[in-house]
Design a protein around this motif. Structure first.
Motif, PDB file in Angstrom:
ATOM      1  N   GLU A   1       0.325  -1.550   0.172  1.00 41.64           N
ATOM      2  CA  GLU A   1      -0.206   0.256   0.678  1.00 41.64           C
ATOM      3  C   GLU A   1       0.260   1.289   0.221  1.00 41.64           C
ATOM      4  OE1 GLU A   1      -2.762   1.942   3.334  1.00 41.64           O
ATOM      5  OE2 GLU A   1      -3.017  -0.285   3.032  1.00 41.64           O
TER       6      GLU A   1
ATOM      7  N   ALA B   1       1.212   4.206  -3.056  1.00 42.59           N
ATOM      8  CA  ALA B   1       1.437   5.662  -2.290  1.00 42.59           C
ATOM      9  C   ALA B   1       2.445   6.662  -3.019  1.00 42.59           C
ATOM     10  CB  ALA B   1       0.970   5.435  -0.779  1.00 42.59           C
TER      11      ALA B   1
ATOM     12  N   HIS C   1       1.865   7.736  -6.308  1.00 42.37           N
ATOM     13  CA  HIS C   1       0.619   9.555  -5.869  1.00 42.37           C
ATOM     14  C   HIS C   1       2.182  10.657  -5.945  1.00 42.37           C
ATOM     15  CE1 HIS C   1      -2.710   6.505  -7.153  1.00 42.37           C
ATOM     16  NE2 HIS C   1      -2.033   6.040  -6.340  1.00 42.37           N
TER      17      HIS C   1
ATOM     18  N   TYR D   1       1.449  14.761  -4.069  1.00 44.43           N
ATOM     19  CA  TYR D   1       0.172  15.224  -3.098  1.00 44.43           C
ATOM     20  C   TYR D   1       1.227  16.771  -3.065  1.00 44.43           C
ATOM     21  CZ  TYR D   1      -1.512  10.496  -2.138  1.00 44.43           C
ATOM     22  OH  TYR D   1      -2.034   9.458  -1.865  1.00 44.43           O
TER      23      TYR D   1
ATOM     24  N   ILE E   1       3.488   9.798   4.247  1.00 43.89           N
ATOM     25  CA  ILE E   1       3.476   8.468   3.881  1.00 43.89           C
ATOM     26  C   ILE E   1       4.989   8.484   3.751  1.00 43.89           C
ATOM     27  CG2 ILE E   1       4.117   7.714   1.305  1.00 43.89           C
ATOM     28  CD1 ILE E   1       0.954   9.271   1.176  1.00 43.89           C
TER      29      ILE E   1
END
Length: 158
Positions: free
Chosen positions: A107, A111, A114, A116, A126
């Motif tokens: 997971e 992340a 992506h 951000y 993260i």
């Protein structure tokens, strides 16, 4: 198959060594925060990229190649077509400590794909979790290597 496993282990070792190096270099910046991320220079940002890339590559290589190779070496019976079934079998035979922890590592790897840019707090969160899980990832690699060693005729040390 032993030769193929040797190549898989060499690639894992290369990713693991570079991941560990990046972790060592980034250690002074932990825990990450919005402020600490904004303070990173270009070289430190490149090291952070190295960290996320090697984490992802190692996690992927282990899941796609090393885990199936370990199951093949141990001649584990049964139909293990689904990845989750492979994880739970590896956990059951003691090759990995936790299938659920592995899914969390996956997971976090996802992340990384992506970006951000408008949420530096989420980026920091993260990265902090990834740093914690990277240590576990390296531990899982060492555990799998130790687990498969009795099934091979060659040394499989990292």
């Amino acid at each position: 198959m032993i030769e193929a496993n040797g190549e898989i282990l060499k690639a894992c070792k290369r990713h693991a060594n570079r991941l560990q190096w990046a972790m060592t270099e980034l250690q002074p910046h932990l825990p990450f925060s919005e402020h600490s991320l904004a303070q990173l220079n270009d070289i430190e940002l490149a090291i952070l990229d190295q960290f996320s890339t090697r984490y992802g590559k190692l996690q992927d290589l282990m899941g796609v190649k090393l885990f199936p190779a370990a199951l093949e070496l141990t001649k584990e019976p049964g139909d293990l077509n689904a990845f989750i079934d492979k994880l739970y079998r590896l956990e059951k035979i003691g090759a990995i400590p936790s299938a659920d922890d592995w899914l969390l590592m996956l997971e976090i790897r996802n992340a990384f794909s992506h970006d951000y840019p408008d949420d530096p707090d989420l980026q920091a969160e993260i990265l902090n979790k990834a740093f914690e899980l990277a240590t576990q990832l390296l531990d899982v690699l060492n555990r799998v290597v130790a687990f498969i060693k009795p099934y091979t005729n060659k040394s499989v040390d990292l």
